[in-house]
Design an enzyme around this catalytic site. Sequence first.
Site, PDB file in Angstrom:
ATOM      1  N   GLU A   1      36.154  50.159  36.471  1.00  0.00           N
ATOM      2  CA  GLU A   1      36.751  50.324  35.139  1.00  0.00           C
ATOM      3  C   GLU A   1      36.039  51.373  34.300  1.00  0.00           C
ATOM      4  O   GLU A   1      36.689  52.135  33.572  1.00  0.00           O
ATOM      5  CB  GLU A   1      36.789  48.989  34.396  1.00  0.00           C
ATOM      6  CG  GLU A   1      37.852  48.023  34.904  1.00  0.00           C
ATOM      7  CD  GLU A   1      37.490  47.344  36.208  1.00  0.00           C
ATOM      8  OE1 GLU A   1      36.325  47.474  36.654  1.00  0.00           O
ATOM      9  OE2 GLU A   1      38.365  46.693  36.806  1.00  0.00           O
TER      10      GLU A   1
ATOM     11  N   HIS B   1      40.962  35.825  33.280  1.00  0.00           N
ATOM     12  CA  HIS B   1      42.326  36.338  33.390  1.00  0.00           C
ATOM     13  C   HIS B   1      43.192  35.961  32.184  1.00  0.00           C
ATOM     14  O   HIS B   1      44.405  36.091  32.242  1.00  0.00           O
ATOM     15  CB  HIS B   1      43.003  35.811  34.653  1.00  0.00           C
ATOM     16  CG  HIS B   1      42.450  36.382  35.928  1.00  0.00           C
ATOM     17  ND1 HIS B   1      41.232  36.028  36.418  1.00  0.00           N
ATOM     18  CD2 HIS B   1      42.959  37.279  36.806  1.00  0.00           C
ATOM     19  CE1 HIS B   1      41.021  36.678  37.563  1.00  0.00           C
ATOM     20  NE2 HIS B   1      42.046  37.447  37.816  1.00  0.00           N
TER      21      HIS B   1
HETATM   22  C1  LIG Z   1      35.977  44.155  37.260  1.00  0.00           C
HETATM   23  C2  LIG Z   1      37.214  43.677  37.936  1.00  0.00           C
HETATM   24  N1  LIG Z   1      38.285  44.477  37.990  1.00  0.00           N
HETATM   25  C3  LIG Z   1      39.423  44.054  38.574  1.00  0.00           C
HETATM   26  C4  LIG Z   1      39.490  42.818  39.133  1.00  0.00           C
HETATM   27  C5  LIG Z   1      40.790  42.331  39.773  1.00  0.00           C
HETATM   28  N2  LIG Z   1      40.609  42.222  41.219  1.00  0.00           N
HETATM   29  C6  LIG Z   1      40.344  41.033  41.788  1.00  0.00           C
HETATM   30  S1  LIG Z   1      40.049  41.167  43.403  1.00  0.00           S
HETATM   31  C7  LIG Z   1      40.313  42.837  43.397  1.00  0.00           C
HETATM   32  C8  LIG Z   1      40.166  43.617  44.670  1.00  0.00           C
HETATM   33  C9  LIG Z   1      38.837  43.383  45.324  1.00  0.00           C
HETATM   34  O1  LIG Z   1      38.736  44.067  46.509  1.00  0.00           O
HETATM   35  P1  LIG Z   1      37.430  44.063  47.389  1.00  0.00           P
HETATM   36  O2  LIG Z   1      36.232  44.317  46.527  1.00  0.00           O
HETATM   37  O3  LIG Z   1      37.646  44.952  48.524  1.00  0.00           O
HETATM   38  O4  LIG Z   1      37.271  42.557  47.867  1.00  0.00           O
HETATM   39  P2  LIG Z   1      38.287  41.628  48.657  1.00  0.00           P
HETATM   40  O5  LIG Z   1      39.056  40.850  47.617  1.00  0.00           O
HETATM   41  O6  LIG Z   1      39.155  42.472  49.502  1.00  0.00           O
HETATM   42  O7  LIG Z   1      37.425  40.707  49.445  1.00  0.00           O
HETATM   43  C10 LIG Z   1      40.633  43.262  42.110  1.00  0.00           C
HETATM   44  C11 LIG Z   1      40.969  44.635  41.736  1.00  0.00           C
HETATM   45  C12 LIG Z   1      38.350  42.005  39.054  1.00  0.00           C
HETATM   46  N3  LIG Z   1      38.332  40.766  39.557  1.00  0.00           N
HETATM   47  N4  LIG Z   1      37.225  42.459  38.456  1.00  0.00           N
END
Ligand SMILES: Cc1ncc(C[n+]2csc(CCOP(=O)(O)OP(=O)(O)O)c2C)c(N)n1
Lengths: 395, 339
Positions: B67, B136
């Site tokens: 972000e 959220h």
């Molecule tokens: C700071 C932040 N931005 C956005 C989100 C929304 N969000 C939740 S999971 C996710 C993707 C995460 O991907 P990754 O780090 O590859 O982990 P995975 O869920 O695939 O294990 C996002 C964008 C969040 N939880 N925290």
Amino acid sequence: MSDDDVAPQGAPVSTGGHEPPERDITDGGPDMVQFLAADGSRVEVTPTTEPYAAYLEEIDHEELRGFLRDLILVRRVDSEGFALQRQGELGLWPSLLGQEAAQVGAGRAMRPQDYAFPGYREHGVAWCKGVPPENLLGMFRGVNHGGWDSNANNFHLYTIVIGNQMLHAVGYAMGVSRDGDVGTGDAERDTAVMAFTGDGGTAQGDFNESLVFAAVTNAPVVFYVQNNHWAISEPNDRQFTIPPYRRADGFGFPGIRVDGNDVLASYAVTRHALDRARAGQGPTLIEAFTYRMGAHTTSDDPTKYRISAEVDAWKAKDPIDRMTAYLRAEGAIDDAWIEQIDAEADELATRIRRACQTMPDPPHEEMFAHVYAEPHRLIEREAAAFADYQSGFED
Amino acid sequence: MSTQTSTATRMTIAKALNAGMRAAMERDPKVVLMGEDVGKLGGVFRITEGLQKDFGEDRVIDTPLAEAGIMGAAVGMALRGYRPVVEIQFDGFVYPAFDQIVSQVAKMHNRSLGALKVPMVIRIPYGGGIGAVEHHSESNESYFAHTAGLRVVTCSSTEDAYWMMQQAIASDDPVVFYEPKRRYHERGVLDLGAQGGALENAPHALDEAVVRVEGSDVTVLTYGPMVKVAHAAAQAAELEDGPSIEVIDLRSLSPLDTEVIEESVKKTGRCIALSEAQTFASITSELAAYVQEHCFYHLEAPVLRVGGYNIPYPPSRHEEVFLPDLDRVLHAVETLLAY
Ligand SMILES: Cc1ncc(C[n+]2csc(CCOP(=O)(O)OP(=O)(O)O)c2C)c(N)n1
């Protein structure tokens, strides 16, 4: 050449959006540590993998069966979580399907005194740390924001904000060093910390800052990036152009890529990194090369962005099938053993389901509890006003 | 209220926001969308659905999951002449970008003595009521309204979603655009008939408050997801031959349209500031202070704040009592009338 080793020199300049390079995301490349091939056969030990292979020599059949049992039961915890969400018992469930070996390998490598800082998908690590799976449900059911005692099993609360926990892990590890709990040679005292995130998480400022802090403080921490290839809808090439394990080099400590679908490899590599940390030799970054078989969470629709051929290719690398084939060939398990574990999984699922369905809704006054550690006038006033207002509805 | 004509369509707030962005992108090639998952997926709420397909990856950019990175890069793009529209996936994830927003986005124009502009829109789906997990469901608008240099707005209807989005994008100031996520799928009428879609003909200015329900006994100042609740309270009171409630949809939280506020409170003599956010040091605090300062001699009772309790947004099983509802608004109305 590994799939992520792209960064072509002098590539044509694009104006912003870029064409993802053609790559085989199922191939972890020659740097990837692997001991079990996808068909369950043992991979020959090479000079690169030798330091890790040593950890496997100590393991007997009993322990190997324990690995497979964990894989199977953790998958069952996950599928039960998924089913409970579909039945309206949980608001959300982030599935670990496909990542069992990455997590069980890491979790099994940890000692009781080692501390884990998870994201929100680390159900397998929680399992290995002895956290009852029921504890994980409250947050997804909406009755609490975490709710378990992190210090009971050295497994921190789930962290939803991507990247935040990576710094907490480093700070905790800095505390461990200050307490002198590294490098004493006492196996029950020397302590390491594990920090878990996904491939998307590596883009966050917090993640990168955690690498800086760990490096300059020589913190006893192991960064464990589960590269499941997707951050919701965004593939790896939206998050980095070199694979995560190679980033460690730029921060001044070792990075290792391991086959995250091979429980033996993820165990051995993590053991090695944890031993280094506990001995006072500082941080390591492990990238577990794996795949998210299901949707990101139960709210997600992967058909919008990914192709099924990819999923099929990874199905062939299933961590449970692989370990099962290996142990069968070794004569370490038979049909009866599998049947017994399946029965155990059924019982576990029943237990989780019952725990979820009978989980009481918290009384609403509890909202005002634990906002501050010490009395706070505003909260006290509001709690009283709330109780007064609510009592107006009682007959 | 618009009437159904051949140029009117019913659509959700979500679709209207999408249509607003589409219109802005068609009008101005410098408008670009940025954020996590905004491309193929169309955002986790599908607000940008189809836009990447039609405008390409250079204009609808799937960013890294970072972000601070998204926000800082958007500042740079704005300095280069683009108009970035940035999506923060959920309210609770804006904090990594907080430093960029309050230190840089908000102050660039002022620091350069007006020489630099950072025209960008920061879209934040906000508020609770959707049964989500931690982080959220936050209403963090007060942090940004507190920061000079940012405009902070929110919509509560299909029509506003469509027009305000375009106005925000066209504004030369940075605009924090709060989208009421629990209202995304509510339908309303969008009538482009008289306006023909031209931005100059938008029914209201971006920083104008609008009287949604006229009334004579109590003014409810509110915005975003709570407008519907206030509306329901006004209807309920009317049905029971109760007090007549005037509902004002603030739309713009910074700046506040103080004229509309004052005019209403001076007429009714009673005022409730209503929001989902915690009330301490908040938009509702500001409203209460403002009204007391400027309408003192017209008030029959103190201004009441109705909002979330001053606790972290609770687990979803508490939402029904955390979020102000019809009963809490009517209870406040009764309290005011008892003075
Ligand atoms: C700071 C932040 N931005 C956005 C989100 C929304 N969000 C939740 S999971 C996710 C993707 C995460 O991907 P990754 O780090 O590859 O982990 P995975 O869920 O695939 O294990 C996002 C964008 C969040 N939880 N925290």
